[in-house]
Write a protein that holds these residues in place. Structure first.
Motif, PDB file in Angstrom:
ATOM      1  N   ALA A  21     -30.114 -23.561 -28.788  1.00 25.93           N
ATOM      2  CA  ALA A  21     -28.774 -22.835 -28.798  1.00 25.93           C
ATOM      3  C   ALA A  21     -27.697 -23.569 -29.413  1.00 25.93           C
ATOM      4  O   ALA A  21     -27.728 -25.218 -29.278  1.00 25.93           O
ATOM      5  N   ASP A  22     -26.833 -23.663 -30.004  1.00 26.61           N
ATOM      6  CA  ASP A  22     -25.869 -24.611 -30.659  1.00 26.61           C
ATOM      7  C   ASP A  22     -25.198 -25.303 -29.246  1.00 26.61           C
ATOM      8  O   ASP A  22     -24.996 -26.897 -29.315  1.00 26.61           O
ATOM      9  N   ASP A  23     -24.575 -24.999 -28.134  1.00 24.28           N
ATOM     10  CA  ASP A  23     -24.829 -25.788 -26.992  1.00 24.28           C
ATOM     11  C   ASP A  23     -25.416 -25.371 -26.114  1.00 24.28           C
ATOM     12  O   ASP A  23     -26.210 -24.899 -25.137  1.00 24.28           O
ATOM     13  N   ALA A  24     -25.560 -27.020 -25.001  1.00 20.73           N
ATOM     14  CA  ALA A  24     -26.942 -26.906 -23.499  1.00 20.73           C
ATOM     15  C   ALA A  24     -26.365 -25.736 -22.609  1.00 20.73           C
ATOM     16  O   ALA A  24     -27.231 -25.005 -21.771  1.00 20.73           O
ATOM     17  N   ALA A  25     -25.281 -25.299 -22.679  1.00 18.58           N
ATOM     18  CA  ALA A  25     -24.515 -24.354 -21.452  1.00 18.58           C
ATOM     19  C   ALA A  25     -25.551 -22.925 -21.711  1.00 18.58           C
ATOM     20  O   ALA A  25     -26.740 -22.474 -21.123  1.00 18.58           O
ATOM     21  N   THR A  26     -25.119 -22.639 -23.361  1.00 14.94           N
ATOM     22  CA  THR A  26     -25.682 -20.967 -23.578  1.00 14.94           C
ATOM     23  C   THR A  26     -27.507 -21.150 -23.539  1.00 14.94           C
ATOM     24  O   THR A  26     -27.924 -19.972 -22.957  1.00 14.94           O
ATOM     25  N   ALA A  27     -28.010 -22.270 -24.166  1.00 10.52           N
ATOM     26  CA  ALA A  27     -29.279 -22.555 -23.433  1.00 10.52           C
ATOM     27  C   ALA A  27     -29.677 -22.296 -22.686  1.00 10.52           C
ATOM     28  O   ALA A  27     -31.065 -21.601 -22.390  1.00 10.52           O
ATOM     29  N   ARG A  28     -28.567 -23.049 -21.567  1.00 10.15           N
ATOM     30  CA  ARG A  28     -29.446 -22.280 -20.627  1.00 10.15           C
ATOM     31  C   ARG A  28     -29.344 -21.101 -19.748  1.00 10.15           C
ATOM     32  O   ARG A  28     -30.356 -20.918 -18.616  1.00 10.15           O
TER      33      ARG A  28
ATOM     34  N   GLY B  17     -32.200 -26.377 -25.398  1.00  9.85           N
ATOM     35  CA  GLY B  17     -30.740 -27.025 -25.323  1.00  9.85           C
ATOM     36  C   GLY B  17     -30.383 -26.795 -26.574  1.00  9.85           C
ATOM     37  O   GLY B  17     -30.465 -26.349 -27.299  1.00  9.85           O
ATOM     38  N   THR B  18     -29.874 -27.982 -27.407  1.00  7.10           N
ATOM     39  CA  THR B  18     -28.993 -27.569 -28.258  1.00  7.10           C
ATOM     40  C   THR B  18     -30.167 -28.904 -29.205  1.00  7.10           C
ATOM     41  O   THR B  18     -31.462 -28.601 -29.286  1.00  7.10           O
TER      42      THR B  18
ATOM     43  N   THR C  30     -31.060 -32.052 -28.756  1.00  9.74           N
ATOM     44  CA  THR C  30     -32.401 -32.033 -27.842  1.00  9.74           C
ATOM     45  C   THR C  30     -33.568 -31.613 -27.438  1.00  9.74           C
ATOM     46  O   THR C  30     -34.652 -32.306 -26.870  1.00  9.74           O
TER      47      THR C  30
ATOM     48  N   SER D 230     -31.711 -18.310 -31.316  1.00  7.79           N
ATOM     49  CA  SER D 230     -33.261 -19.094 -30.858  1.00  7.79           C
ATOM     50  C   SER D 230     -34.269 -19.186 -32.330  1.00  7.79           C
ATOM     51  O   SER D 230     -34.813 -20.453 -32.457  1.00  7.79           O
TER      52      SER D 230
END
Length: 321
Positions: free
Chosen positions: A218-225, A276-277, A280, A312
């Protein structure tokens, strides 16, 4: 690395289970459009969270909706089937989708005793004999010939952990490996032994290793998590209840009480996930490829939000070229 997707036809809380199958077809069409090499589907029986119990049927629908992407089973569980029937099903798929079909074979039985009983699982281990028979049927060297006869013939791959890598080497089959073994110290030794002991066959002239794991970008780590949370939650709940449930939305999960043991399992799963991004995830995949020498990555990602899942997939495809 070549790049593939494994779609388990996950069902979602509050939605018809049939959408798990139509979602798989839609995802395969998208995967072809963005440039994936292969699309795999699974076999699970009487599991509330998974709609696909018949890879051959689902692959027929996906083949009709696509034109280029290779179609694979990840996998057909051979103890549940007669080798001749499997050979005939995949010969038909190859005839309908020439040169696009791969047959991945596994050996798992049903998850619970009632399912194993319904599958007529006897407990006897004839797996290697059945695998040899299936290979001979596909190679045209068996006592009977599956029809339709297809050219090129269907190629086998073997889903394996642990000792299964030795079977893949002895039969000369491409290896698909995933799960906790990927993170253990023995993975290097297992893959080295597979490559060292590999015997060339019609199915593969050289050793070929596919690594299967969940990858969420995802574009940022929090969204991916957050996107990885529904699968981690379902896995943790299954260990608590003994039943693998449909995916729930992040909001629904956050609104529930989290028993301490479930929380620990969810956090451990998320901490160990490749999520993650693009930067990462790209670094993690480079490290994995360097450690394993993998020829192919099979991403087995699932999440509740279908649009986010397709996004994703697109971001992952952009990473692996």
């Amino acid at each position: 690395m070549r790049l593939s997707l494994l779609d388990r036809s996950r069902t979602r809380d509050g939605l018809p289970e049939s959408e798990g199958l139509t979602g798989s077809v839609e995802r395969a069409v998208h995967a072809e459009q963005v440039g994936y090499q292969r699309f795999w589907v699974a076999e699970h029986h009487a599991v509330p969270g998974i709609a696909s119990g018949s890879p051959a049927v689902l692959l027929a629908a996906i083949g009709a909706a696509t034109s280029r992407i290779r179609l694979g089973s990840g996998g057909v569980m051979l103890p549940n089937h007669q080798p001749l029937v499997v050979a005939e099903q995949f010969a038909m798929l190859q005839a309908l989708n020439p040169g696009r079909v791969d047959l991945g074979i596994g050996r798992s039985l049903g998850f619970t005793a009632p399912v194993r009983t319904a599958l007529r699982a006897t407990g006897s281990d004839t797996y290697e004999d059945d695998l040899a028979e299936l290979r001979d049927l596909l190679d045209g060297t068996a006592a009977v010939t599956p029809h339709p006869v297809v050219d090129p013939p269907v190629r086998l791959s073997l889903l394996a952990t642990g000792r299964g890598t030795e079977v893949a080497a002895r039969f000369g089959l491409p290896l698909v490996i995933g799960g906790p073994v990927l993170h253990g110290e023995e993975i290097g030794e297992l893959l080295a032994a597979y490559r060292r002991e590999f015997r060339p066959s019609r199915h593969a002239a050289d050793p070929y290793v596919t690594i299967s794991l969940d990858v969420t970008v995802a574009d940022d780590a929090a969204t991916a998590r957050e996107l990885a949370l529904p699968e981690a939650w379902a896995m943790a709940r299954s260990r608590q209840s003994g039943e693998f449930p449909p995916l729930e939305s992040v909001a629904a999960i956050r609104a529930q009480s989290w028993p301490d043991q479930v929380r620990r399992r969810v956090e451990r799963s998320l901490d160990g996930a490749v999520a993650g991004t693009p930067a990462t995830v790209g670094a993690a995949l480079e490290e994995l490829q360097a450690r394993t020498g993998a020829d192919e990555l099979m991403a087995s990602t699932s999440t509740y939000d279908r649009a986010a899942l397709l996004a994703s997939d697109r971001l992952l495809r952009d990473l692996v070229v």
